[in-house]
Enzyme design. Sequence first.
Site, PDB file in Angstrom:
ATOM      1  N   TYR A 239       0.893  -1.100   0.029  1.00 20.20           N
ATOM      2  CA  TYR A 239       0.188  -0.090   0.086  1.00 20.20           C
ATOM      3  C   TYR A 239       0.955   1.156  -0.013  1.00 20.20           C
ATOM      4  O   TYR A 239       1.973   1.440   0.873  1.00 20.20           O
ATOM      5  CB  TYR A 239      -0.625   0.014   1.029  1.00 20.20           C
ATOM      6  CG  TYR A 239      -1.717   1.298   1.421  1.00 20.20           C
ATOM      7  CD1 TYR A 239      -2.930   1.350   0.926  1.00 20.20           C
ATOM      8  CD2 TYR A 239      -1.251   2.420   2.254  1.00 20.20           C
ATOM      9  CE1 TYR A 239      -3.590   2.603   0.783  1.00 20.20           C
ATOM     10  CE2 TYR A 239      -2.147   3.572   2.547  1.00 20.20           C
ATOM     11  CZ  TYR A 239      -3.126   3.633   1.794  1.00 20.20           C
ATOM     12  OH  TYR A 239      -3.796   4.958   2.109  1.00 20.20           O
ATOM     13  N   HIS A 240       0.427   2.170  -0.833  1.00 21.19           N
ATOM     14  CA  HIS A 240       1.317   3.489  -0.983  1.00 21.19           C
ATOM     15  C   HIS A 240       0.862   4.436  -0.148  1.00 21.19           C
ATOM     16  O   HIS A 240      -0.280   5.247  -0.304  1.00 21.19           O
ATOM     17  CB  HIS A 240       1.342   4.104  -2.485  1.00 21.19           C
ATOM     18  CG  HIS A 240       2.569   4.715  -2.592  1.00 21.19           C
ATOM     19  ND1 HIS A 240       3.004   5.698  -2.320  1.00 21.19           N
ATOM     20  CD2 HIS A 240       3.321   4.803  -3.961  1.00 21.19           C
ATOM     21  CE1 HIS A 240       3.861   6.334  -2.749  1.00 21.19           C
ATOM     22  NE2 HIS A 240       4.107   5.658  -3.709  1.00 21.19           N
ATOM     23  N   GLY A 241       1.640   5.137   1.010  1.00 15.96           N
ATOM     24  CA  GLY A 241       1.200   6.154   1.832  1.00 15.96           C
ATOM     25  C   GLY A 241       1.355   7.354   1.056  1.00 15.96           C
ATOM     26  O   GLY A 241       2.030   7.501  -0.249  1.00 15.96           O
TER      27      GLY A 241
ATOM     28  N   SER B 213       3.959  -0.960  -5.970  1.00 16.79           N
ATOM     29  CA  SER B 213       2.659  -0.505  -5.373  1.00 16.79           C
ATOM     30  C   SER B 213       1.560  -0.200  -6.699  1.00 16.79           C
ATOM     31  O   SER B 213       1.780   0.492  -7.069  1.00 16.79           O
ATOM     32  CB  SER B 213       2.679   0.724  -4.594  1.00 16.79           C
ATOM     33  OG  SER B 213       1.546   1.318  -4.234  1.00 16.79           O
TER      34      SER B 213
ATOM     35  N   GLU C  22      -2.820   6.423  -5.630  1.00 16.60           N
ATOM     36  CA  GLU C  22      -2.979   5.848  -4.292  1.00 16.60           C
ATOM     37  C   GLU C  22      -2.618   6.788  -3.130  1.00 16.60           C
ATOM     38  O   GLU C  22      -2.979   7.457  -2.174  1.00 16.60           O
ATOM     39  CB  GLU C  22      -2.513   4.389  -3.990  1.00 16.60           C
ATOM     40  CG  GLU C  22      -2.997   3.827  -2.756  1.00 16.60           C
ATOM     41  CD  GLU C  22      -2.999   2.417  -2.721  1.00 16.60           C
ATOM     42  OE1 GLU C  22      -3.560   1.567  -3.265  1.00 16.60           O
ATOM     43  OE2 GLU C  22      -1.702   1.980  -2.411  1.00 16.60           O
TER      44      GLU C  22
END
Length: 303
Positions: A89-91, A156, A162
Amino acid sequence: VIIVSLTISAILIFFVVPLTILFFIYLTNTLLLIYQRNNEVKGDPLSDVWNNVRKTIASCWDIYARIWHGYELHGVENLPEGPGILVYYHGAIPIDYLYFLSRLFLWKKRLCLSVADHFVFRLPGLKLLLGVTGVIPGTREECLIALKNGYLVSISPGGVREALFSDESYQLMWGNRKGFAQVALDAKVPIIPMYTQNVREGYRMFKERRFFRQLYESTRLPFTPPYGGLPVKFRTYIGKPIPYDPNITTEELVEKVRYHSLQCKFLFCFQTKTAVQALISKHQTIPGNIWKALLERFDKHRK
């Protein structure tokens, strides 16, 4: 004067940490250039000749990770000995991913190659850093070569979209992307899901505005600046690998994913998304809460 001073102070508080991270990234590249010049290093950026300086860089980032975010890495034993594809998951800022790369190298002496968006390669003054840390374009050929050479490759699927437009609900924004599944099938390697707890509480984006979304979709450039940098608890969890299944053809994979069939339980694309979402559901309070994330710095039980 008071109002202006408070406004400037608020702006500095919101943006000072992200800007500091950017400064350290460019400082790292400068140190690499100095090392290259002083030692007359001319080898491949991925070669072992760079390992000493990689260790120094990783140690510095790991110290920062421990102090500022109390960083923890769990599930390293789930990584295969050979090649594989890490999906995460890409912050808003992938600082958690830099922490992961650093600790992986310090613990296992392993270099994980990272698929990055095209705009990253257009940033000035970072060519050597990208090469030494193993950042590669996301082409099928590049990924297959890296996997053939025994590397871990991370991607990702949500990417910059995202990062910009997901929020504290931790919604995956993969769209119709399934190229990573195709590469995994072609290379016959497992996919390993990965997620960092509280990554959105550490760094956030301003709430989505239609203008910025349209601007990104038309230019593919991230114009929305991140803010935050609070010292919340970061824990990266590496999930169980999803093994390669030789009985699944590419056509079956694409067809079943296209129709979102429940039959694709054992297919990479659907199963990987499910696995990443499961990590989020298991380890993340939704919606994310900054105060809880800060208090988790003192939560010894979860360690």
